[in-house]
Scaffold this active site. Structure first.
Site, PDB file in Angstrom:
ATOM      1  CG  PHE A   1     -12.534  -0.787   2.359  1.00  0.00           C
ATOM      2  CD1 PHE A   1     -11.609  -1.432   3.170  1.00  0.00           C
ATOM      3  CD2 PHE A   1     -12.396  -0.888   0.980  1.00  0.00           C
ATOM      4  CE1 PHE A   1     -10.566  -2.175   2.618  1.00  0.00           C
ATOM      5  CE2 PHE A   1     -11.363  -1.628   0.416  1.00  0.00           C
ATOM      6  CZ  PHE A   1     -10.442  -2.260   1.241  1.00  0.00           C
ATOM      7  CB  VAL A   2     -10.454   4.815   1.563  1.00  0.00           C
ATOM      8  CG1 VAL A   2     -11.446   5.665   2.343  1.00  0.00           C
ATOM      9  CG2 VAL A   2      -9.240   4.470   2.424  1.00  0.00           C
TER      10      VAL A   2
ATOM     11  NE  ARG B   1      -2.003  -3.128  -4.301  1.00  0.00           N
ATOM     12  CZ  ARG B   1      -2.166  -3.325  -2.998  1.00  0.00           C
ATOM     13  NH1 ARG B   1      -2.174  -2.297  -2.181  1.00  0.00           N
ATOM     14  NH2 ARG B   1      -2.333  -4.537  -2.517  1.00  0.00           N
TER      15      ARG B   1
ATOM     16  N   GLY C   1       0.783  -1.238   0.000  1.00  0.00           N
ATOM     17  CA  GLY C   1       0.000   0.000   0.000  1.00  0.00           C
ATOM     18  C   GLY C   1       0.811   1.282   0.000  1.00  0.00           C
TER      19      GLY C   1
ATOM     20  CE  LYS D   1     -10.226   3.118   6.917  1.00  0.00           C
ATOM     21  NZ  LYS D   1     -10.758   1.762   6.658  1.00  0.00           N
TER      22      LYS D   1
ATOM     23  CD  GLU E   1       1.115   0.931   6.914  1.00  0.00           C
ATOM     24  OE1 GLU E   1       1.354   0.806   5.701  1.00  0.00           O
ATOM     25  OE2 GLU E   1       0.886  -0.030   7.668  1.00  0.00           O
TER      26      GLU E   1
ATOM     27  CG  ASP F   1      -8.965   0.409  10.350  1.00  0.00           C
ATOM     28  OD1 ASP F   1      -9.564   1.099  11.193  1.00  0.00           O
ATOM     29  OD2 ASP F   1      -9.519  -0.523   9.742  1.00  0.00           O
TER      30      ASP F   1
HETATM   31  P1  5GP Z   1      -4.552  -1.690  10.902  1.00  0.00           P
HETATM   32  O1  5GP Z   1      -3.588  -2.722  11.367  1.00  0.00           O
HETATM   33  O2  5GP Z   1      -4.143  -0.280  11.302  1.00  0.00           O
HETATM   34  O3  5GP Z   1      -5.969  -2.000  11.306  1.00  0.00           O
HETATM   35  O4  5GP Z   1      -4.612  -1.785   9.331  1.00  0.00           O
HETATM   36  C1  5GP Z   1      -3.605  -1.271   8.548  1.00  0.00           C
HETATM   37  C2  5GP Z   1      -3.589  -1.886   7.174  1.00  0.00           C
HETATM   38  O5  5GP Z   1      -4.878  -2.331   6.749  1.00  0.00           O
HETATM   39  C3  5GP Z   1      -3.175  -0.854   6.156  1.00  0.00           C
HETATM   40  O6  5GP Z   1      -1.766  -0.854   5.998  1.00  0.00           O
HETATM   41  C4  5GP Z   1      -3.910  -1.279   4.914  1.00  0.00           C
HETATM   42  O7  5GP Z   1      -3.140  -2.211   4.208  1.00  0.00           O
HETATM   43  C5  5GP Z   1      -5.140  -1.946   5.436  1.00  0.00           C
HETATM   44  N1  5GP Z   1      -6.300  -1.008   5.444  1.00  0.00           N
HETATM   45  C6  5GP Z   1      -6.854  -0.387   6.502  1.00  0.00           C
HETATM   46  N2  5GP Z   1      -7.901   0.372   6.132  1.00  0.00           N
HETATM   47  C7  5GP Z   1      -8.002   0.228   4.795  1.00  0.00           C
HETATM   48  C8  5GP Z   1      -8.900   0.772   3.815  1.00  0.00           C
HETATM   49  O8  5GP Z   1      -9.817   1.561   4.079  1.00  0.00           O
HETATM   50  N3  5GP Z   1      -8.689   0.393   2.522  1.00  0.00           N
HETATM   51  C9  5GP Z   1      -7.692  -0.463   2.156  1.00  0.00           C
HETATM   52  N4  5GP Z   1      -7.577  -0.761   0.875  1.00  0.00           N
HETATM   53  N5  5GP Z   1      -6.846  -1.005   3.066  1.00  0.00           N
HETATM   54  C10 5GP Z   1      -6.986  -0.655   4.360  1.00  0.00           C
END
Ligand code: 5GP
Length: 185
Positions: A158-159, A171, A50, A137, A105, A109
């Site tokens: 979700f984006v 992407r 990402g 987020k 990063e 989320d």
């Molecule tokens: P976390 O561990 O903070 O919950 O999630 C982080 C990872 O989840 C990000 O690096 C990304 O790869 C994925 N992610 C979180 N939210 C989104 C979203 O809204 N869209 C997409 N495509 N990936 C997300």
């Protein structure tokens, strides 16, 4: 040329940021990093897949020298909900002992991925560790991850775009949008 926002408007319930808005914000972050790391050689560690867009734009907006390396961490697979399972799929090629590490990063989320990563990298004795993330987020505020350089706060939806995918696609979308639930339900 990448995929234009206008070409996929039907797949998005909202456009959050255009390419030029993101570019302007990345330039501001780069100016801060230029200042903060003056006289040092930061190692930018991008989190695949990402963060490729943030890394490419941020590194080229810097005027100081930097090095780059990459890690791949398991996250969502092809779905839209956090699994909570964090695993290193690909480690860096570089030793970070005594280095000024800046994790790059895409989005934070729950913060699970980053807090795992920061703990892991701290145990390798770098001189410093900071985080730069394109987007954050609301859920992240419940975690204890300190994002020193943040592009934008966004809603919890979700984006896709600017490096972020849904099932491998979007992407290369120029800009960031909320994926319409109809696309994944
Ligand atoms: P976390 O561990 O903070 O919950 O999630 C982080 C990872 O989840 C990000 O690096 C990304 O790869 C994925 N992610 C979180 N939210 C989104 C979203 O809204 N869209 C997409 N495509 N990936 C997300």
């Amino acid at each position: 040329m990448g995929v234009n926002l206008d070409d996929v408007r039907g797949d998005l319930s909202a456009v959050l940021f255009t390419e030029s808005q993101i570019e302007a914000r990345i330039a501001e972050l780069a100016a801060e990093i230029d200042r903060d790391y003056a006289g040092r050689l930061p190692l930018l560690v991008g989190i695949l897949n990402g963060a490729v867009m943030v890394m490419a734009d941020l590194s080229r907006a810097l005027t100081i020298h930097c090095e780059m390396d990459w890690m791949a961490i398991s996250s969502y697979g092809s779905g839209v909900a956090s699994s909570g399972v964090v695993r290193i799929l690909k480690d860096m090629n570089t030793s970070i002992v005594g280095r000024d590490v800046l994790i790059v990063e895409d989005i934070v989320d729950t913060g699970l991925t980053l807090s795992y990563l920061i703990d892991n990298l701290k145990s390798r004795n770098p001189a410093s560790i900071e985080v730069c993330a394109g987007f954050r987020k609301p859920e992240a505020l419940r975690s204890h991850v300190d994002v020193k350089y943040l592009g934008f706060e966004i809603p919890g939806d979700f984006v896709v775009g600017y490096g972020l995918d849904y099932a491998g696609r979007y992407r290369n979308l120029r800009g960031l949008g909320i994926l319409a639930p109809a696309v994944y339900s």
